[in-house]
Write a protein that holds these residues in place. Structure first.
Motif, PDB file in Angstrom:
ATOM      1  N   SER A 116       0.781  -1.234   0.000  1.00  0.00           N
ATOM      2  CA  SER A 116       0.000   0.000   0.000  1.00  0.00           C
ATOM      3  C   SER A 116       0.815   1.287   0.000  1.00  0.00           C
ATOM      4  O   SER A 116       0.235   2.369  -0.030  1.00  0.00           O
ATOM      5  CB  SER A 116      -0.927   0.025   1.225  1.00  0.00           C
ATOM      6  OG  SER A 116      -0.176   0.068   2.424  1.00  0.00           O
ATOM      7  N   ASP A 117       2.147   1.214   0.021  1.00  0.00           N
ATOM      8  CA  ASP A 117       2.923   2.446   0.173  1.00  0.00           C
ATOM      9  C   ASP A 117       3.472   3.000  -1.141  1.00  0.00           C
ATOM     10  O   ASP A 117       4.273   3.929  -1.153  1.00  0.00           O
ATOM     11  CB  ASP A 117       4.059   2.258   1.176  1.00  0.00           C
ATOM     12  CG  ASP A 117       5.015   1.148   0.793  1.00  0.00           C
ATOM     13  OD1 ASP A 117       4.845   0.577  -0.305  1.00  0.00           O
ATOM     14  OD2 ASP A 117       5.945   0.846   1.571  1.00  0.00           O
ATOM     15  N   GLY A 118       3.054   2.429  -2.279  1.00  0.00           N
ATOM     16  CA  GLY A 118       3.422   3.012  -3.563  1.00  0.00           C
ATOM     17  C   GLY A 118       4.786   2.637  -4.083  1.00  0.00           C
ATOM     18  O   GLY A 118       5.193   3.078  -5.156  1.00  0.00           O
ATOM     19  N   VAL A 119       5.522   1.823  -3.365  1.00  0.00           N
ATOM     20  CA  VAL A 119       6.821   1.359  -3.837  1.00  0.00           C
ATOM     21  C   VAL A 119       7.050  -0.055  -3.301  1.00  0.00           C
ATOM     22  O   VAL A 119       6.683  -0.361  -2.164  1.00  0.00           O
ATOM     23  CB  VAL A 119       7.962   2.304  -3.399  1.00  0.00           C
ATOM     24  CG1 VAL A 119       8.070   2.366  -1.877  1.00  0.00           C
ATOM     25  CG2 VAL A 119       9.292   1.901  -4.022  1.00  0.00           C
ATOM     26  N   LYS A 120       7.623  -0.906  -4.142  1.00  0.00           N
ATOM     27  CA  LYS A 120       7.919  -2.271  -3.704  1.00  0.00           C
ATOM     28  C   LYS A 120       9.168  -2.733  -4.432  1.00  0.00           C
ATOM     29  O   LYS A 120       9.314  -2.540  -5.640  1.00  0.00           O
ATOM     30  CB  LYS A 120       6.750  -3.213  -4.006  1.00  0.00           C
ATOM     31  CG  LYS A 120       6.905  -4.585  -3.339  1.00  0.00           C
ATOM     32  CD  LYS A 120       5.611  -5.359  -3.351  1.00  0.00           C
ATOM     33  CE  LYS A 120       5.765  -6.696  -2.647  1.00  0.00           C
ATOM     34  NZ  LYS A 120       6.132  -6.543  -1.210  1.00  0.00           N
ATOM     35  N   GLU A 121      10.062  -3.331  -3.686  1.00  0.00           N
ATOM     36  CA  GLU A 121      11.324  -3.819  -4.255  1.00  0.00           C
ATOM     37  C   GLU A 121      11.605  -5.198  -3.708  1.00  0.00           C
ATOM     38  O   GLU A 121      11.354  -5.483  -2.527  1.00  0.00           O
ATOM     39  CB  GLU A 121      12.469  -2.862  -3.895  1.00  0.00           C
ATOM     40  CG  GLU A 121      13.802  -3.251  -4.496  1.00  0.00           C
ATOM     41  CD  GLU A 121      14.894  -2.232  -4.204  1.00  0.00           C
ATOM     42  OE1 GLU A 121      16.066  -2.508  -4.513  1.00  0.00           O
ATOM     43  OE2 GLU A 121      14.567  -1.156  -3.648  1.00  0.00           O
ATOM     44  N   GLY A 122      12.093  -6.094  -4.547  1.00  0.00           N
ATOM     45  CA  GLY A 122      12.407  -7.430  -4.067  1.00  0.00           C
ATOM     46  C   GLY A 122      12.793  -8.363  -5.205  1.00  0.00           C
ATOM     47  O   GLY A 122      12.860  -7.968  -6.374  1.00  0.00           O
TER      48      GLY A 122
END
Length: 380
Positions: free
Chosen positions: A131-137
Motif C-alpha cells: 500500500s505504500d506506492g513502492v515495492k522492491e524485491g
C-alpha cells in the motif's frame, strides 16, 4: 441426549438457512456446508481446507457430518458471515483483489490468511506491504530465450509510474522499464508450473510481451500482485479523475477470457493447419508456438458485431488446408476470415462462447484506436 442433539441440529439448520450464510464467507461459492466454530463463518469445502491449515485461528467442522453442541451453535447464531465480515473485512483497500471460488489456491489462501491470521483489514489506515506506492524485491523470472527461472530484482514505483527489473542486484540500469498504464498481471500456476506463478504482460510497440515469475512464498507473490493493482489504481485516479472508484477497480487487472490449443492456417487458407497456443485477452487474440513464449507470433483485433465482426461454427466449404482436428471455427472480420480447428466439440463451443461474448460488446473509443491491430494479422 438424543433430544438435545435434535434440538442443536434444528437450531444449526435455522442459522445455516439465513440469507447471509448462503454463500461461502471467503470465496462466495453457493451452499457452503462447513463452518468455523471459532470464527463463526460458513464456508465451502475448499476454503475449509485452507482454514484447517491455520488451526490456531480456525477450527472447522462439517455442518452435515459433525456434531455441534449447543454452545457452538449459539456462537454461530451470534456471529455468522455478515457479523464476522463486518469485523475482518471492515477496511479492505479498494484495489485489493478479493478472490472467488474460480481463482487459484494461492490467491484464496492469502486472502483468508490476510483476513483472519494477519488481520490486515480490521483497522483503518493500516500500513500494508502493498500500500505504500513502492515495492522492491526478488522474483524468479523465466528467461525469454533459455526458459530458465533465475532470481531478478524488481522495482515497482508509483511516483515513477513504472515496473522495472534488473538482471543483477547492483545493476544501475533496468533491463526493462514498463509503464504502469500498459501493464497487467494474472496468476497462471498451471501454465507456469508453479503454484505461485504470476504472468505479467504489457504492450510494447502495440504488441504484447509476457513475463513469467514466481516466488517461493505465496504471501510475497500475492503482495506483489496487489501492489501492482495499488499503483495502477492511483495512476488511473489521476488519469481519469471523473471515474468512480468502482469503475477504476474493474480496470486494474484482468484474467484472460480463454486460453488453450487450437489449430490455425495462414491467410491464403491453403496452408496446413498448425497447432498453436491461443490467448484471448479481451479484444486481442494472440497465438504462440509455446504457452510460455515471451512474444506472440501473431495478434488479431476482435471487434464488435456492429463493426462487421462475427464468429461462425465450422469452416467455409472447400477449405483446402490439411487439419487433424475437425471442430472448426471461423472468425469473420471486415478484412478477412480467420480459420481455426479445435480438438473437441466442447473446446469448440467454449471458444465460440468466448468470442461471442467479446463481439456482443460495444467498442469503446480506446478500442477504436486499437483497431490498427488488424494490420498485425496471423502470418502463415
Amino acid at each position: 441426549m438424543a433430544d438435545g442433539n435434535k434440538r442443536s441440529m434444528k437450531a444449526l439448520k435455522e442459522v445455516w438457512k439465513r440469507a447471509d450464510n448462503s454463500l461461502c464467507a471467503d470465496c462466495g461459492k453457493p451452499d457452503p456446508d462447513w463452518a468455523s466454530s471459532t470464527l463463526g463463518v460458513f464456508i465451502c469445502l475448499s476454503c475449509s481446507g485452507i482454514h484447517r491449515n491455520i488451526p490456531s485461528i480456525s477450527k472447522v467442522k462439517s455442518l452435515k457430518m459433525d456434531y455441534w453442541d449447543d454452545a457452538q451453535v449459539q456462537f454461530l447464531a451470534k456471529h455468522g458471515n455478515a457479523v464476522t465480515k463486518a469485523i475482518y473485512e471492515a477496511h479492505i483497500p479498494i484495489y485489493y483483489y478479493q478472490p472467488t471460488y474460480n481463482d487459484c489456491q494461492v490467491l484464496r489462501e492469502q486472502w483468508i490468511r490476510a483476513k483472519y491470521e494477519r488481520k490486515e483489514f480490521t483497522e483503518p489506515g493500516k500500513q500494508l506491504p502493498y500500500s505504500d506506492g513502492v515495492k522492491e524485491g526478488i522474483l524468479w523470472k523465466r528467461g525469454r530465450d533459455n526458459g530458465q527461472f533465475l532470481p531478478r530484482k524488481f522495482l515497482l514505483s508509483e511516483r515513477e509510474g513504472c515496473l522495472k527489473y534488473f538482471t543483477k542486484q547492483d545493476a544501475k540500469e533496468p533491463k526493462i522499464n514498463v509503464k504502469i498504464d500498459v501493464i497487467n498481471a494474472t496468476f497462471q500456476p498451471e501454465k507456469i508450473g508453479n503454484p505461485n506463478g504470476l504472468q505479467i504482460t504489457y504492450l510494447k510497440d502495440n504488441k504484447t510481451r509476457n513475463i513469467f515469475v514466481y516466488h517461493e512464498s505465496g504471501k510475497v507473490v500475492v503482495d506483489w500482485f496487489n501492489a501492482i493493482r495499488s499503483v495502477r489504481f492511483y495512476y488511473l485516479k489521476v488519469a481519469f479523475p471523473i471515474a468512480s472508484d468502482n469503475e477504476i477497480k474493474n480496470r486494474l487487472t484482468r484474467n484472460f477470457l480463454k486460453e488453450g490449443y487450437m489449430e490455425k492456417t495462414g491467410p491464403k487458407q491453403r496452408e496446413a493447419f498448425k497447432k498453436r497456443w491461443f490467448t484471448l485477452d479481451h479484444r486481442r487474440l494472440m497465438y504462440f508456438k509455446n504457452p510460455l513464449d515471451a512474444f506472440a507470433k501473431g495478434e488479431v483485433f476482435v471487434g464488435s458485431g456492429e463493426n462487421g465482426y462475427s464468429v461462425q461454427k465450422g469452416l467455409p466449404s472447400g477449405t483446402q488446408g490439411n487439419f487433424s482436428w475437425h471442430y472448426g471455427i471461423t472468425i469473420v472480420t471486415p478484412d478477412r476470415e480467420y480459420l481455426f480447428t479445435c480438438e473437441t466439440e466442447t473446446d469448440q463451443l467454449d471458444w465460440i462462447g468466448a468470442f461471442t461474448g467479446v463481439i456482443n460488446q460495444a467498442m469503446t473509443p480506446q478500442e477504436y484506436a486499437s483497431k490498427s491491430l488488424d494490420a498485425i494479422s496471423f502470418p502463415s
